[in-house]
Write a protein that holds these residues in place. Structure first.
Motif, PDB file in Angstrom:
ATOM      1  N   GLY A  71       0.769  -1.234   0.000  1.00 20.46           N
ATOM      2  CA  GLY A  71       0.000   0.000   0.000  1.00 20.46           C
ATOM      3  C   GLY A  71       0.797   1.279   0.000  1.00 20.46           C
ATOM      4  N   GLN A  72       2.124   1.205   0.172  1.00 15.99           N
ATOM      5  CA  GLN A  72       2.943   2.412   0.136  1.00 15.99           C
ATOM      6  C   GLN A  72       4.283   2.077  -0.503  1.00 15.99           C
ATOM      7  OE1 GLN A  72       2.914   4.730   3.663  1.00 15.99           O
ATOM      8  NE2 GLN A  72       4.452   6.188   2.963  1.00 15.99           N
ATOM      9  N   ALA A  73       4.501   2.596  -1.674  1.00 14.10           N
ATOM     10  CA  ALA A  73       5.718   2.311  -2.426  1.00 14.10           C
ATOM     11  C   ALA A  73       6.736   3.426  -2.236  1.00 14.10           C
ATOM     12  CB  ALA A  73       5.399   2.127  -3.906  1.00 14.10           C
ATOM     13  N   GLY A  74       7.974   3.133  -2.595  1.00 16.25           N
ATOM     14  CA  GLY A  74       9.016   4.135  -2.484  1.00 16.25           C
ATOM     15  C   GLY A  74      10.235   3.759  -3.294  1.00 16.25           C
ATOM     16  N   MET A  75      11.230   4.636  -3.278  1.00 15.88           N
ATOM     17  CA  MET A  75      12.484   4.393  -3.994  1.00 15.88           C
ATOM     18  C   MET A  75      13.503   3.795  -3.037  1.00 15.88           C
ATOM     19  SD  MET A  75      12.721   7.854  -6.295  1.00 15.88           S
ATOM     20  CE  MET A  75      14.117   7.232  -7.222  1.00 15.88           C
ATOM     21  N   THR A  76      14.340   2.915  -3.544  1.00 13.31           N
ATOM     22  CA  THR A  76      15.338   2.239  -2.719  1.00 13.31           C
ATOM     23  C   THR A  76      16.345   3.240  -2.161  1.00 13.31           C
ATOM     24  OG1 THR A  76      15.159   0.329  -4.182  1.00 13.31           O
ATOM     25  CG2 THR A  76      17.001   0.361  -2.641  1.00 13.31           C
ATOM     26  N   ALA A  77      16.514   3.220  -0.830  1.00 18.83           N
ATOM     27  CA  ALA A  77      17.530   4.038  -0.175  1.00 18.83           C
ATOM     28  C   ALA A  77      18.689   3.188   0.322  1.00 18.83           C
ATOM     29  CB  ALA A  77      16.923   4.815   0.994  1.00 18.83           C
ATOM     30  N   GLN A  78      18.384   1.962   0.778  1.00 17.01           N
ATOM     31  CA  GLN A  78      19.441   1.104   1.316  1.00 17.01           C
ATOM     32  C   GLN A  78      18.991  -0.346   1.266  1.00 17.01           C
ATOM     33  OE1 GLN A  78      21.093   2.421   5.066  1.00 17.01           O
ATOM     34  NE2 GLN A  78      21.471   0.336   5.732  1.00 17.01           N
ATOM     35  N   LEU A  79      19.924  -1.226   0.903  1.00 16.04           N
ATOM     36  CA  LEU A  79      19.693  -2.665   0.947  1.00 16.04           C
ATOM     37  C   LEU A  79      20.797  -3.303   1.776  1.00 16.04           C
ATOM     38  CD1 LEU A  79      18.828  -3.635  -2.759  1.00 16.04           C
ATOM     39  CD2 LEU A  79      17.230  -3.459  -0.850  1.00 16.04           C
ATOM     40  N   ASN A  80      20.412  -4.071   2.781  1.00 13.49           N
ATOM     41  CA  ASN A  80      21.368  -4.859   3.551  1.00 13.49           C
ATOM     42  C   ASN A  80      21.188  -6.316   3.138  1.00 13.49           C
ATOM     43  OD1 ASN A  80      22.367  -2.661   5.049  1.00 13.49           O
ATOM     44  ND2 ASN A  80      20.630  -2.770   6.445  1.00 13.49           N
ATOM     45  N   VAL A  81      22.095  -6.793   2.305  1.00  9.29           N
ATOM     46  CA  VAL A  81      21.980  -8.135   1.738  1.00  9.29           C
ATOM     47  C   VAL A  81      22.908  -9.086   2.478  1.00  9.29           C
ATOM     48  CG1 VAL A  81      22.122  -9.521  -0.358  1.00  9.29           C
ATOM     49  CG2 VAL A  81      21.456  -7.118  -0.514  1.00  9.29           C
ATOM     50  N   ARG A  82      22.373 -10.219   2.900  1.00  5.45           N
ATOM     51  CA  ARG A  82      23.178 -11.230   3.575  1.00  5.45           C
ATOM     52  C   ARG A  82      23.143 -12.517   2.756  1.00  5.45           C
ATOM     53  NH1 ARG A  82      22.286 -14.008   9.563  1.00  5.45           N
ATOM     54  NH2 ARG A  82      24.130 -15.361   9.463  1.00  5.45           N
ATOM     55  N   GLU A 123      17.233  -6.848   4.001  1.00  7.60           N
ATOM     56  CA  GLU A 123      16.429  -5.833   4.674  1.00  7.60           C
ATOM     57  C   GLU A 123      16.584  -4.554   3.860  1.00  7.60           C
ATOM     58  OE1 GLU A 123      17.951  -5.544   8.611  1.00  7.60           O
ATOM     59  OE2 GLU A 123      17.082  -7.441   9.269  1.00  7.60           O
ATOM     60  N   GLY A 124      15.464  -3.951   3.499  1.00  4.95           N
ATOM     61  CA  GLY A 124      15.524  -2.779   2.647  1.00  4.95           C
ATOM     62  C   GLY A 124      14.873  -1.564   3.279  1.00  4.95           C
ATOM     63  N   LEU A 125      15.454  -0.404   3.044  1.00  4.56           N
ATOM     64  CA  LEU A 125      14.862   0.880   3.423  1.00  4.56           C
ATOM     65  C   LEU A 125      14.476   1.613   2.152  1.00  4.56           C
ATOM     66  CD1 LEU A 125      14.185   3.200   5.400  1.00  4.56           C
ATOM     67  CD2 LEU A 125      16.579   3.943   5.173  1.00  4.56           C
ATOM     68  N   PHE A 126      13.223   2.010   2.077  1.00  2.00           N
ATOM     69  CA  PHE A 126      12.718   2.732   0.913  1.00  2.00           C
ATOM     70  C   PHE A 126      12.152   4.073   1.369  1.00  2.00           C
ATOM     71  CE2 PHE A 126      12.829  -1.686  -0.052  1.00  2.00           C
ATOM     72  CZ  PHE A 126      13.085  -1.788  -1.406  1.00  2.00           C
ATOM     73  N   ILE A 127      12.218   5.051   0.504  1.00  2.00           N
ATOM     74  CA  ILE A 127      11.722   6.385   0.803  1.00  2.00           C
ATOM     75  C   ILE A 127      10.555   6.696  -0.126  1.00  2.00           C
ATOM     76  CG2 ILE A 127      12.257   8.829   0.987  1.00  2.00           C
ATOM     77  CD1 ILE A 127      13.742   7.074   3.006  1.00  2.00           C
ATOM     78  N   ASP A 128       9.438   7.071   0.448  1.00  2.00           N
ATOM     79  CA  ASP A 128       8.254   7.449  -0.331  1.00  2.00           C
ATOM     80  C   ASP A 128       8.535   8.781  -0.996  1.00  2.00           C
ATOM     81  OD1 ASP A 128       5.812   7.987  -1.408  1.00  2.00           O
ATOM     82  OD2 ASP A 128       4.672   7.868   0.458  1.00  2.00           O
ATOM     83  N   ALA A 129       8.853   8.746  -2.264  1.00  2.00           N
ATOM     84  CA  ALA A 129       9.186   9.942  -3.028  1.00  2.00           C
ATOM     85  C   ALA A 129       8.729   9.763  -4.456  1.00  2.00           C
ATOM     86  CB  ALA A 129      10.692  10.212  -2.977  1.00  2.00           C
ATOM     87  N   ALA A 130       8.429  10.867  -5.095  1.00  2.00           N
ATOM     88  CA  ALA A 130       7.991  10.816  -6.483  1.00  2.00           C
ATOM     89  C   ALA A 130       9.138  10.318  -7.358  1.00  2.00           C
ATOM     90  CB  ALA A 130       7.535  12.191  -6.955  1.00  2.00           C
ATOM     91  N   VAL A 131       8.835   9.372  -8.248  1.00  2.00           N
ATOM     92  CA  VAL A 131       9.841   8.849  -9.165  1.00  2.00           C
ATOM     93  C   VAL A 131       9.917   9.776 -10.373  1.00  2.00           C
ATOM     94  CG1 VAL A 131      10.515   6.907 -10.589  1.00  2.00           C
ATOM     95  CG2 VAL A 131       9.349   6.504  -8.408  1.00  2.00           C
ATOM     96  N   PRO A 132      11.112  10.288 -10.706  1.00  2.00           N
ATOM     97  CA  PRO A 132      11.221  11.145 -11.895  1.00  2.00           C
ATOM     98  C   PRO A 132      10.897  10.358 -13.147  1.00  2.00           C
ATOM     99  CG  PRO A 132      13.396  10.568 -11.054  1.00  2.00           C
ATOM    100  CD  PRO A 132      12.398  10.091 -10.042  1.00  2.00           C
ATOM    101  N   ARG A 133      10.031  10.901 -13.991  1.00  2.00           N
ATOM    102  CA  ARG A 133       9.628  10.199 -15.208  1.00  2.00           C
ATOM    103  C   ARG A 133       9.959  11.032 -16.439  1.00  2.00           C
ATOM    104  NH1 ARG A 133       4.071   6.890 -14.082  1.00  2.00           N
ATOM    105  NH2 ARG A 133       4.505   6.275 -11.947  1.00  2.00           N
ATOM    106  N   PRO A 134      10.243  10.373 -17.546  1.00  2.00           N
ATOM    107  CA  PRO A 134      10.529  11.124 -18.770  1.00  2.00           C
ATOM    108  C   PRO A 134       9.300  11.870 -19.241  1.00  2.00           C
ATOM    109  CG  PRO A 134      10.297   8.780 -19.229  1.00  2.00           C
ATOM    110  CD  PRO A 134      10.302   8.915 -17.745  1.00  2.00           C
ATOM    111  N   ARG A 135       9.517  13.002 -19.877  1.00  2.00           N
ATOM    112  CA  ARG A 135       8.420  13.827 -20.383  1.00  2.00           C
ATOM    113  C   ARG A 135       8.525  13.955 -21.890  1.00  2.00           C
ATOM    114  NH1 ARG A 135       5.880  16.500 -16.294  1.00  2.00           N
ATOM    115  NH2 ARG A 135       6.929  16.465 -14.258  1.00  2.00           N
TER     116      ARG A 135
END
Length: 216
Positions: A150-161, A204-216
């Protein structure tokens, strides 16, 4: 992962399909054929296969496709304004020859799940999936899990094990689940496991709810 304003999902008994499954359409068939070529090139006998002829035919095919390719900016806009579920991303996109592709389902418990068998193009160590490929897959799956949650965002950090080598040529299960939302910060987890339940990779991922820049 762009779910658009009005995505159309296909419901199954065990979940809702969130990504576009391959269809019996010319572009899907052509892309599947391109995947076969990539895989076969890695397996072919380089001493005996007529690779000069292969190169000539593949260049001819590339020339034909490039003749019918619009400007890059125009194609980017077209890809963003698709059916609401992307068909071109490098993990689930049936129109992208480098995608396996993985079909993901959203489950009633809030998680997403998909199965995939990765082959030679995704190899890192002999017989095992490249660690970067695993991270790519999980990054995308977590993005889909956020959209399903229900709430999407852009990837800020991924902690991969990496718990153990991820095998090629064996069924793998990929999962993701949104765990919490704190303002604009979204915390999501996921994993890749073998058919017998062994965890190969977790994230474990941290995402930030921010507008994704799109081509115009």
């Amino acid at each position: 992962m762009d779910l658009g304003s009005h995505p159309t999902f296909e419901s199954h008994d065990d979940g809702t399909v969130l990504t576009s499954a391959p269809q019996d359409a010319p572009v899907d068939r052509a892309t599947a054929a391109a995947r076969r070529v990539v895989d076969a090139m890695l397996r072919t006998d380089r001493a005996n296969a007529n690779l000069d002829r292969v190169a000539e035919e593949l260049n001819s095919i590339a020339d034909h496709l490039e003749e019918h390719a619009p400007a890059v900016a125009e194609r980017l806009i077209d890809m963003w304004n698709g059916e609401g579920v992307t068909r071109h991303d490098p993990v689930t996109g049936p129109e992208n020859a480098i995608a396996p592709p993985i079909v993901l389902e959203g489950l009633s418990d809030g998680s997403v799940r998909g199965e995939v068998t990765l082959t030679m193009p995704y190899q890192g160590p002999p017989g095992c999936v490249h660690g970067g490929v695993s991270a790519l897959i999980l990054d995308h799956v977590l993005g889909v899990a956020n959209a399903w949650g229900g709430q999407a965002g852009m990837t800020a950090q991924l902690n991969v094990r990496y718990h153990r080598p991820t095998p090629l040529f064996e069924p793998l299960t990929v999962t993701g689940r949104q765990m919490s939302v704190e303002g604009r910060k979204i915390n999501t987890v996921g994993s890749i496991t073998t058919a017998d339940g062994e965890v190969c990779v977790s994230v474990e991922g941290l995402f930030i709810d921010a507008a994704v820049p799109r081509p115009r």
